[in-house]
Design an enzyme around this catalytic site. Structure first.
Site, PDB file in Angstrom:
ATOM      1  N   HIS A 358       0.675  -1.211  -0.005  1.00  0.00           N
ATOM      2  CA  HIS A 358       0.221   0.039   0.003  1.00  0.00           C
ATOM      3  C   HIS A 358       0.657   1.238  -0.064  1.00  0.00           C
ATOM      4  O   HIS A 358       0.257   2.365  -0.170  1.00  0.00           O
ATOM      5  CB  HIS A 358      -0.847   0.080   1.173  1.00  0.00           C
ATOM      6  CG  HIS A 358      -2.126  -0.681   1.113  1.00  0.00           C
ATOM      7  ND1 HIS A 358      -3.280  -0.289   0.415  1.00  0.00           N
ATOM      8  CD2 HIS A 358      -2.537  -2.194   1.306  1.00  0.00           C
ATOM      9  CE1 HIS A 358      -4.269  -1.278   0.351  1.00  0.00           C
ATOM     10  NE2 HIS A 358      -3.747  -2.372   0.831  1.00  0.00           N
ATOM     11  N   LYS A 546      -9.295  13.744   4.123  1.00  0.00           N
ATOM     12  CA  LYS A 546      -8.427  12.934   4.064  1.00  0.00           C
ATOM     13  C   LYS A 546      -7.664  12.735   5.457  1.00  0.00           C
ATOM     14  O   LYS A 546      -7.829  13.864   6.122  1.00  0.00           O
ATOM     15  CB  LYS A 546      -7.523  12.381   2.927  1.00  0.00           C
ATOM     16  CG  LYS A 546      -7.054  14.019   2.559  1.00  0.00           C
ATOM     17  CD  LYS A 546      -6.077  14.166   1.399  1.00  0.00           C
ATOM     18  CE  LYS A 546      -6.966  13.933   0.066  1.00  0.00           C
ATOM     19  NZ  LYS A 546      -6.792  12.649  -0.730  1.00  0.00           N
ATOM     20  N   ARG A 547      -6.799  11.786   5.860  1.00  0.00           N
ATOM     21  CA  ARG A 547      -6.031  11.716   6.898  1.00  0.00           C
ATOM     22  C   ARG A 547      -5.106  12.934   6.792  1.00  0.00           C
ATOM     23  O   ARG A 547      -4.738  13.350   5.523  1.00  0.00           O
ATOM     24  CB  ARG A 547      -5.195  10.457   7.278  1.00  0.00           C
ATOM     25  CG  ARG A 547      -6.093   9.273   7.808  1.00  0.00           C
ATOM     26  CD  ARG A 547      -6.712   9.928   9.100  1.00  0.00           C
ATOM     27  NE  ARG A 547      -5.632   9.882  10.195  1.00  0.00           N
ATOM     28  CZ  ARG A 547      -5.334   8.821  11.133  1.00  0.00           C
ATOM     29  NH1 ARG A 547      -6.198   7.674  10.883  1.00  0.00           N
ATOM     30  NH2 ARG A 547      -4.398   8.940  11.912  1.00  0.00           N
ATOM     31  N   LYS A 552       0.051  14.560   2.089  1.00  0.00           N
ATOM     32  CA  LYS A 552      -1.032  14.836   1.438  1.00  0.00           C
ATOM     33  C   LYS A 552      -1.203  16.339   1.079  1.00  0.00           C
ATOM     34  O   LYS A 552      -2.068  16.752   0.543  1.00  0.00           O
ATOM     35  CB  LYS A 552      -2.255  14.066   2.397  1.00  0.00           C
ATOM     36  CG  LYS A 552      -2.103  12.874   2.157  1.00  0.00           C
ATOM     37  CD  LYS A 552      -3.353  12.190   2.833  1.00  0.00           C
ATOM     38  CE  LYS A 552      -3.583  10.628   3.098  1.00  0.00           C
ATOM     39  NZ  LYS A 552      -4.220  10.195   2.002  1.00  0.00           N
ATOM     40  N   THR A 654      -8.537   6.820  -2.520  1.00  0.00           N
ATOM     41  CA  THR A 654      -9.775   6.511  -3.046  1.00  0.00           C
ATOM     42  C   THR A 654     -10.801   7.562  -2.932  1.00  0.00           C
ATOM     43  O   THR A 654     -11.936   7.520  -3.677  1.00  0.00           O
ATOM     44  CB  THR A 654     -10.266   5.212  -2.196  1.00  0.00           C
ATOM     45  OG1 THR A 654     -10.096   5.365  -0.934  1.00  0.00           O
ATOM     46  CG2 THR A 654      -9.609   3.889  -2.804  1.00  0.00           C
ATOM     47  N   LYS A 658     -14.248   8.686  -5.263  1.00  0.00           N
ATOM     48  CA  LYS A 658     -15.635   8.949  -4.658  1.00  0.00           C
ATOM     49  C   LYS A 658     -15.941  10.341  -5.047  1.00  0.00           C
ATOM     50  O   LYS A 658     -17.219  10.327  -5.303  1.00  0.00           O
ATOM     51  CB  LYS A 658     -15.369   8.985  -3.009  1.00  0.00           C
ATOM     52  CG  LYS A 658     -15.124   7.645  -2.419  1.00  0.00           C
ATOM     53  CD  LYS A 658     -14.868   7.753  -0.890  1.00  0.00           C
ATOM     54  CE  LYS A 658     -13.995   6.511  -0.143  1.00  0.00           C
ATOM     55  NZ  LYS A 658     -13.583   6.890   0.971  1.00  0.00           N
TER      56      LYS A 658
HETATM   57  C1  LIG Z   1     -12.187   7.307   1.405  1.00  0.00           C
HETATM   58  C2  LIG Z   1     -11.709   7.432   2.522  1.00  0.00           C
HETATM   59  C3  LIG Z   1     -10.572   7.635   3.200  1.00  0.00           C
HETATM   60  C4  LIG Z   1      -9.425   7.745   2.130  1.00  0.00           C
HETATM   61  O1  LIG Z   1      -9.383   8.991   1.562  1.00  0.00           O
HETATM   62  P1  LIG Z   1      -8.000   9.364   0.615  1.00  0.00           P
HETATM   63  O2  LIG Z   1      -8.550  10.825  -0.032  1.00  0.00           O
HETATM   64  O3  LIG Z   1      -7.908   8.500  -0.359  1.00  0.00           O
HETATM   65  O4  LIG Z   1      -6.759   9.337   1.696  1.00  0.00           O
HETATM   66  C5  LIG Z   1     -10.332   7.874   4.380  1.00  0.00           C
HETATM   67  N1  LIG Z   1     -10.989   8.221   5.393  1.00  0.00           N
HETATM   68  C6  LIG Z   1     -12.394   7.932   5.009  1.00  0.00           C
HETATM   69  C7  LIG Z   1     -13.309   8.004   6.214  1.00  0.00           C
HETATM   70  C8  LIG Z   1     -12.703   7.567   3.815  1.00  0.00           C
HETATM   71  O5  LIG Z   1     -14.249   7.370   3.583  1.00  0.00           O
END
Ligand SMILES: *Cc1c(COP(=O)(O)O)cnc(C)c1O
Length: 807
Positions: A358, A546-547, A552, A654, A658
């Site tokens: 990952h 995101k985290r 990031k 991901t 979305k």
């Molecule tokens: C999809 C998702 C992530 C991943 O987000 P990235 O932008 O790909 O880092 C993290 N936390 C939650 C709650 C999510 O639904």
């Protein structure tokens, strides 16, 4: 599954209410209704659940086990209703009764058994596996405390425990009769057996009982119900008996109970980074040992085959290296418990286990000290040592060209066990999670292993379940789509491509626009309720959720906000489209710089949001406690999706998928799956900026760049950094000197300044594009149309045919 008329559903509901909660509908609280509807769904799915199991047994179906330390599943009631085909009738029935479905669903506590992308991926995969009718199950840990709940006090992140099991969790079923024992510590003794082989006897181990709790995984309207099995650590029954006897060992035993239960006590809150904590290693072994013991028991019961053929019926996918002790543990069980020879066990193991990588971030690569592994798992360590010996010997004799690389490739070196090496050597498949990520693994990070095992490496670009992330979270958009292209896209998300035919269709574009407006209104209400800030519903909703991680680059985003604010202060009549910047992010509790960025975002918000001089043109919103349920509310309302990681650092992402699927346009770097999004929609339907991965990697190779040069030559940058250090964004107690020093004196390791100018420029293009509403809507529709590729159904079909060999 059965279908109900609205009236029949109301009757069912009333009947259940009186029997289960002893209430009439008028007196029932939303929580009563939550439990009662959950119970109806369970009744519906239970026969299918049993049936699915029977079918797998009867047909001796090949099965995949997805092992993951994290499953970020979020709430289940609404998605289970949807997948059972009951959502519409339930919503209609509730409406008739004057109840709001959302108020009911929100009584479910989010199952936050994951940190972020990796755990959410596991949840999306389970949904796709069941919906595509594959025999596959999840295996994880039933942490009593999920990822911490985030509160913000004066801009500081405070972590509260997430005791999600406080109230009954209706989806789980305890299966004590399928418990197994996991052993830690102790000593290993070797006894020669009569046939000359060795027997390994373990003494004085600490025994922990692993008790499974099963959660149903419901396929989309296909009568398949698979299982997510979550293991809980308990004291073994003999030992708990001692507790009820009078004894002066009482407190010693209580203490022991506590330490055993700690194993499934809480989820470690570090995302993409790792700490060598003993308890974490215990958790990993606990998951792996319990899961594999369970698999072997079932294999022996269900298949008329010897264990030497286990790999013909079973495949184990490990989600990152966290479960990579599966390699030595499967070896141990096959040899010590089942009597297979080393060679037989090795053949089975290396044909059963497949590994997903990952990340290439060095801070995330797991390495456990040999002394810890030896002491906690003595027999497992012996096996790792033997695997290592045989691997290194093999290199020496069969690959003379690699002899000088042996120390780099060994599993054990510098008194550490390198888990990624163990995972690669012990598996038949190694996959990355986006095209560029897999290329970096092959060409750089794992290039020597790729040289040794070229056929093992493959790519599986991540995906998301479009059922949750489009159908469920954005019903109005889903309906608008179905109105023009029909409902086939729900089972075949690739069919979304037909939307391209409507990218010039005025009524459809109007409809899409209306839906987005409505979603933005809904989010604006939530923002107002949670933060007290009124936002302009006509503004551009610019979202980064995101985290929180340096790579990031939430920092780059907030620098852009500060830049716009500075511009507006200089020129208050500047003609810009109002913008609302929306953030959601948790920082690991020990990640100081990440927490400083959260503080900075709040500080900027506190100035920008209340400055009358800028005429409400900018708003900065930080929504606390970002989790799956909050994501579900934000994503349908996003206009702009911020995917701005330092190129080469984000394996896939991901969140990008979305938001694309919900019609947001991406501003992003050529990193992770952004590249594959760009390849599909074309440069004219995405905003790409900044350094490319190869450029970043070249800089790293030559020691970075000189951040000071940009500070000295770009007035905009200098002003922002000075404001942090001395000025209005950093006055007195609140000063962001750590951010300032990290950039200027640690040479901006994530290239924030280097990408600043192209980022600003790209945002100017965004703004210009947004002014032409029709063009924007077309771009938005184009993004939705191509998003079908990022359904996890596509990803899972690839895993199933290329790695798992499922039918
Ligand atoms: C999809 C998702 C992530 C991943 O987000 P990235 O932008 O790909 O880092 C993290 N936390 C939650 C709650 C999510 O639904």
């Amino acid at each position: 599954m059965k279908t109900y008329s609205k009236e029949a559903f109301v009757t069912l509901l009333e009947d259940k209410l009186t029997r289960k909660r002893r209430k009439h509908i008028e007196d029932a609280s939303d929580k009563d209704l939550y439990y009662v509807i959950s119970s109806i769904v369970k009744d519906e799915l239970t026969p299918q659940w049993l049936k699915t199991k029977e079918n797998y047994q009867k047909n001796e179906t090949r099965q995949v086990y997805y092992l993951s330390m994290e499953f970020l599943i979020g709430r289940l009631l609404e998605s289970n209703l949807l997948n059972c085909g009951l959502l519409d009738v339930c919503n209609a029935a509730l409406k008739d009764l004057g109840r709001n479905p959302e108020d009911i669903f929100k009584h479910e506590h989010d199952a936050g058994l994951g940190n972020g992308g990796l755990g959410r991926l596991a949840a999306c995969f389970l949904d796709s596996i069941a919906s595509l009718n594959y025999a596959g199950h999840g295996s994880g840990i039933r942490y009593r405390y999920g990822l911490f709940e985030q509160r913000i006090i004066h801009g500081n992140q405070i972590e509260l425990p997430d005791y999600w099991l406080k109230e009954e969790y209706p989806w789980e079923t305890r299966k004590s009769d399928e418990s197994v024992e996991v052993h830690f510590g102790g000593t290993v003794h070797m006894h020669p057996k009569s046939d000359g082989s060795l027997e390994f006897v373990y003494q004085d181990t600490d025994k922990v009982t692993a008790v499974p709790y099963d959660v149903p995984v419901v396929g989309y309207q296909n009568n398949v119900v698979n299982t997510l099995r979550l293991w809980s650590a308990e004291l073994s029954p003999e030992e708990s008996d001692i507790l009820s006897e009078p004894s002066n060992q009482y407190y010693h035993h209580l203490d022991h109970t506590h330490s055993v239960e700690q194993i499934s006590g809480f989820l470690y809150p570090d995302d993409s980074s790792y700490e060598g904590k003993e308890l974490r290693l215990k958790q990993q072994f606990f998951l792996v040992s319990a899961t594999i013991q369970g698999i072997i028991i079932k294999f022996k019961r269900n298949f008329d085959l010897p264990l030497t053929k286990m790999h013909e019926k079973i495949v184990i996918q490990i989600n990152d290296t966290h479960p990579s002790l599966a390699v030595p543990e499967l070896m141990r069980l096959l040899m010590d418990e089942e009597g297979l020879s080393w060679d037989e066990a090795w053949k089975v193991t290396t044909n059963t286990i497949a590994y997903t990588n990952h990340t290439t971030l060095s801070e995330a690569l797991e390495k456990w000290s040999t002394s810890l592994v030896k002491q906690l798992l003595p027999r497992v360590y012996m096996i790792i040592d033997e695997i290592n010996e045989r691997f290194c010997q093999g290199l020496w004799f069969d690959h003379p060209e690699m002899r000088d690389k042996i120390p780099e490739l060994a599993i054990i070196s510098d008194e550490q066990v390198h888990m990624a090496h163990l995972a690669i050597i012990g598996s038949f498949s190694v996959n990355g999670v986006a095209r560029i990520h897999t290329e970096i693994l092959k060409k750089k990070e794992m290039k020597n292993f790729y040289h040794l095992f070229p056929k093992r490496f493959n790519n599986k670009t991540n995906g998301i379940t479009h059922r949750r992330w489009l159908l469920q979270v954005n019903p109005c958009l889903s309906e608008a789509i179905t109105d023009v292209i029909g409902p086939q896209w729900i089972k075949h998300p690739n069919k979304l491509i037909s939307l391209l035919r409507y990218s010039n269709d005025a009524p459809f574009l109007d409809k899409i626009d209306q839906v987005k407006r409505k979603n933005k209104q809904t989010l604006a209400e939530l923002i107002h309720k949670q933060t007290g800030v009124a936002i302009d519903e006509e503004s551009i909703f610019d979202v980064q959720i995101k985290r929180l991680h340096e790579y990031k680059r939430q920092l780059l985003n907030i620098f852009h906000v500060i830049y716009l604010y500075n511009e507006l202060k200089e020129n208050p009549s500047m003609d810009i489209t109002p913008r609302t910047f929306i953030f959601g992010a948790k920082a690991a509790p020990s990640y100081h710089l990440a927490k400083e960025v959260i503080k900075l975002i709040h500080h900027v918000a506190s100035i920008v949001n209340f400055d009358k001089g800028i005429n409400d043109k900018l708003k900065v919103i930080f929504l606390e406690n970002y989790n799956v349920s909050l994501a579900e509310k934000i994503i349908p309302a996003a206009d702009i999706s911020e995917q701005i990681s330092t190129a080469s650092k984000e394996a896939s992402g991901t969140g990008n998928m979305k938001m694309m699927m919900n019609g947001a346009l991406t501003i992003g770097t050529l990193d992770g799956a952004n590249i594959e999004i760009r390849d599909l929609v074309g440069d004219e339907n995405i905003f790409i900026f900044g350094l490319k991965a190869q450029e970043v990697l070249n800089y790293y190779q030559h020691g970075g760049y000189i951040a000071k040069d940009i500070y000295n030559t770009d007035d905009r940058v200098r002003k922002i950094l000075d404001q942090l250090h001395y000025g209005e964004f950093g006055a007195q107690e609140i000063e962001f000197k750590d951010i300032f020093y990290n950039i200027l004196y640690h040479n901006d390791p994530y290239f924030v300044l280097k990408d600043f100018d192209p980022y600003i420029e790209s945002h100017e293009l965004v703004e210009r594009a947004y002014r032409n509403k029709r063009e924007w809507q077309k771009m938005s529709v184009t993004n939705i149309a191509y998003s079908g590729k990022f359904s996890s159904d596509r990803t899972i079909k690839e895993y199933a045919s290329e790695i798992w060999k499922l039918r």
